[in-house]
Design a protein around this motif. Structure first.
Motif, mmCIF file in Angstrom:
data_model
loop_
_atom_site.group_PDB
_atom_site.id
_atom_site.type_symbol
_atom_site.label_atom_id
_atom_site.label_comp_id
_atom_site.label_asym_id
_atom_site.label_seq_id
_atom_site.Cartn_x
_atom_site.Cartn_y
_atom_site.Cartn_z
ATOM 1 N N THR A 171 23.428 55.546 31.264
ATOM 2 C CA THR A 171 22.341 55.754 32.212
ATOM 3 C C THR A 171 21.170 56.480 31.550
ATOM 4 O O THR A 171 21.321 57.156 30.525
ATOM 5 N N ARG A 197 16.447 49.229 34.351
ATOM 6 C CA ARG A 197 17.637 48.752 35.064
ATOM 7 C C ARG A 197 18.366 47.683 34.265
ATOM 8 O O ARG A 197 19.601 47.734 34.117
ATOM 9 N N ASN A 198 17.625 46.725 33.726
ATOM 10 C CA ASN A 198 18.258 45.644 32.968
ATOM 11 C C ASN A 198 18.914 46.161 31.694
ATOM 12 O O ASN A 198 20.001 45.700 31.306
ATOM 13 N N LYS A 255 31.052 52.027 32.000
ATOM 14 C CA LYS A 255 30.606 52.351 33.354
ATOM 15 C C LYS A 255 30.136 53.803 33.439
ATOM 16 O O LYS A 255 30.881 54.736 33.162
ATOM 17 N N THR A 264 20.180 53.938 24.970
ATOM 18 C CA THR A 264 19.515 53.255 26.082
ATOM 19 C C THR A 264 18.030 53.569 26.104
ATOM 20 O O THR A 264 17.188 52.665 26.222
ATOM 21 N N VAL A 296 20.113 49.222 31.146
ATOM 22 C CA VAL A 296 21.319 49.962 31.530
ATOM 23 C C VAL A 296 22.451 48.991 31.872
ATOM 24 O O VAL A 296 23.590 49.153 31.421
ATOM 25 N N GLN A 297 22.142 47.975 32.656
ATOM 26 C CA GLN A 297 23.171 47.003 33.052
ATOM 27 C C GLN A 297 23.740 46.262 31.849
ATOM 28 O O GLN A 297 24.956 46.067 31.744
ATOM 29 N N GLU A 298 22.876 45.861 30.922
ATOM 30 C CA GLU A 298 23.333 45.130 29.743
ATOM 31 C C GLU A 298 24.304 45.967 28.918
ATOM 32 O O GLU A 298 25.353 45.465 28.471
ATOM 33 N N GLU A 307 18.609 52.896 38.263
ATOM 34 C CA GLU A 307 18.704 51.675 39.059
ATOM 35 C C GLU A 307 17.393 50.893 39.098
ATOM 36 O O GLU A 307 17.352 49.792 39.641
ATOM 37 N N GLN A 341 26.093 48.612 29.927
ATOM 38 C CA GLN A 341 27.325 48.885 30.655
ATOM 39 C C GLN A 341 28.242 47.663 30.661
ATOM 40 O O GLN A 341 29.455 47.781 30.455
ATOM 41 N N GLU A 342 27.672 46.483 30.879
ATOM 42 C CA GLU A 342 28.479 45.264 30.903
ATOM 43 C C GLU A 342 29.050 44.940 29.524
ATOM 44 O O GLU A 342 30.182 44.468 29.402
#
Length: 247
Positions: free
Chosen positions: A114, A95-96, A110, A55, A98-100, A136, A102-103
């Motif tokens: 981070t 944030r983007n 999940k 990440t 990390v979200q990418e 976040e 995780q998804e």
């Protein structure tokens, strides 16, 4: 694990990070966690990263691409009007990212991807500023009551900084303080390790005032480590003796 510290003093900002990454005791590698970009006479930006290596590398790679500023792309970091807007841009990117990740990994991802970032820098006409950016995307800024940020393995080195910090200290003393903090962390946690990267950002310099990689054979760091231990023992024995009598 990681240990990174950014500290604001009157003269500017001092930063230090370790370079160890590990996924088990038999898989230890060295990766840089401190990065910087500058425009002479106009701005200086630096970041330190902690968290999932994939990440943090993805975030830094995208920041590197932005600083190359091709003709058909706006270089937002190098043209942002304030450090606050720089922190906002990096926060959104973190944030983007990390979200990418995780998804993309579903339930298994999940909480696994981070990362946190310390951002430091100065833009011409403004004061040097220091931010802690969370996974976040939100962030907080250092101030008089919170003059330093730590990310990663923070607990072992924090008491040293709390007791030794002085806002009007010299850069040399600030570097010495961080070296003691890192030595204490290295002694207590095997997941933090040498070499260390150190950078000093002087007010209105808009470039690293001083930077250095501290390896295991670094003579000064060895002196700090051995003498700090010795002086701690001497200070301990100089404290008033405890007595069982009348207690």
């Amino acid at each position: 694990m990681t240990y990174c510290v950014g500290m604001v003093i009157d003269k500017g900002i001092v930063m230090m990070s370790d370079t160890r990454t590990n996924s088990g005791v038999d898989n230890i590698s060295v990766f840089r966690k401190m990065f910087h970009w500058s425009v002479p006479g106009e701005r200086m930006l630096a970041v330190m990263t902690a968290g999932n290596l994939a990440t943090t590398q993805a975030v830094v790679s995208q920041l590197e691409e932005r600083t190359k500023a091709p003709d058909d792309r706006e270089n937002s970091l190098m043209t942002s009007p304030t450090m606050f807007t720089v922190a906002t841009e990096i926060g959104k990117l973190l944030r983007n990212t990390v979200q990418e990740r995780q998804e993309a990994n579903g339930a298994r991802g999940k909480g696994r991807f981070t990362a946190s970032i310390i951002l430091a820098g100065q833009i011409a006409g403004m004061e040097p500023r220091l931010f802690h950016i969370y996974p976040e995307g939100n962030f907080i800024e250092a101030g008089l009551e919170t003059p330093f940020f730590q990310i990663g393995e923070t607990k072992y080195g924090r008491p040293i900084i709390l007791r030794g910090y002085d806002r009007d200290m010299s850069f040399e003393d600030a570097v010495k303080l961080l070296m003691v903090s890192f030595d204490s962390t290295l002694k207590a946690n095997l997941s933090v390790g040498l070499p260390l990267d150190m950078m000093v950002i002087g007010k209105d310099d808009f470039a690293p005032t001083h930077e250095r990689r501290i390896n295991a054979d670094d003579e000064y760091f060895q002196q700090i480590s051995s003498q700090w231990g010795e002086k701690l023992r001497n200070a301990f024995h100089a404290l008033p003796d405890y007595s069982f009598v009348d207690r």
